[in-house]
Design an enzyme around this catalytic site. Sequence first.
Site, mmCIF file in Angstrom:
data_model
loop_
_atom_site.group_PDB
_atom_site.id
_atom_site.type_symbol
_atom_site.label_atom_id
_atom_site.label_comp_id
_atom_site.label_asym_id
_atom_site.label_seq_id
_atom_site.Cartn_x
_atom_site.Cartn_y
_atom_site.Cartn_z
ATOM 1 C CB ALA A 133 -0.891 -0.020 1.228
ATOM 2 C CE LYS A 134 -2.771 6.132 -1.526
ATOM 3 N NZ LYS A 134 -3.890 6.805 -0.976
ATOM 4 N NE ARG A 135 1.268 -1.136 5.291
ATOM 5 C CZ ARG A 135 -0.013 -1.366 5.115
ATOM 6 N NH1 ARG A 135 -0.870 -0.385 5.283
ATOM 7 N NH2 ARG A 135 -0.454 -2.558 4.764
#
Length: 337
Positions: free
Chosen positions: A259-261
């Site tokens: 994900a974006k993390r």
Amino acid sequence: MNDCKNTVRGRFAPTPSGLMHFGNARTALLSWLQIRAAGGAYVMRIEDIDMTRSRSHLVKAILEDLQWLGLDWDEGPDKGGPYGPYTQSERLEGYEAALSKLREQGLLYPCFCSRADILGAASAPHGLAGEGPAYPGTCRCLSEEERKEKERHKTPSLRMKVPDDPERVITFHDQVAGSVSVPASAGGDFIVKRADGMFSYQLAVVVDDAEMKITHVLRGSDLLDSTPRQLLLYEALGYTPPSFAHVPLVYGPDGRRLAKRHGGIALQAMRERGVRPEAVVGWLAFMSGLTLEPVPLAAAELVPLFDMSRLSAEPVRLTEEDMRALQAYSLPEQPKR
Ligand code: GLU
């Protein structure tokens, strides 16, 4: 009309809410390979219907990343085509028309429940995986007076009724997950238009795939649970459903779904560090079961190797070691063939 024309049509349908990472790059690559191997037409569709999550500048970045990977498309927002527009925010009329068809069949009703109401409903049964409790049907049987009274205080969302028959099961064959059977009522009545006026993903994706004559949908397994509801919409709207293939997700070195993390795993970040697209494609092909070794390969070289039956149904994990190996295939760039 040429009767021999290949009618295989597939698509990649990114939501521009984040940069491309390995997970969605893998989905894009595999869906592209499936269609190119079959000699079909490949469609790019931007799913920006959720305007609270979508960012227009990301559309360009996503398309650039896909081109960098070596993928191409025959129809899309930048190319046009016979079934455009290819951006969902420009296709609202079609979604409204679909709602009218559902309304005429008595399949829709306004719902005034908040998320807290649903979570708080003592009898709420378990819904579909990762979606919280199933909608308990609170607003399904409101009288006209009750609806009118509620409407004075709150704008409702619109829900689609799932079949009442507890015995009714939706069964479909998924090309990766195998045979899937789910009670038609699983998840409960679902939203087709939100209270803020936005059409739901479920509705928009069905209308678009049907109107764009998509025959093959290959996407992430996070959407497997959405498929039975989409099949109910196909049925109610009188469309023929495509074949489905749901490929496992990719997990980061920390074991969590990409994900974006995982900023460093964005394709753009890798590209900026000099990683070659062939290294990424080769790794994705290897992890997907298409090749025996993670050797760098151009996407086009994989087309003749594509075999749906070899796709692994196991989730994929990108380790720190993989990241180092990918980096090792960075500059100096190999001469273009
Ligand atoms: N827009 C969805 C996403 O980016 C994909 C929808 C689909 O492939 O059906 O996750």
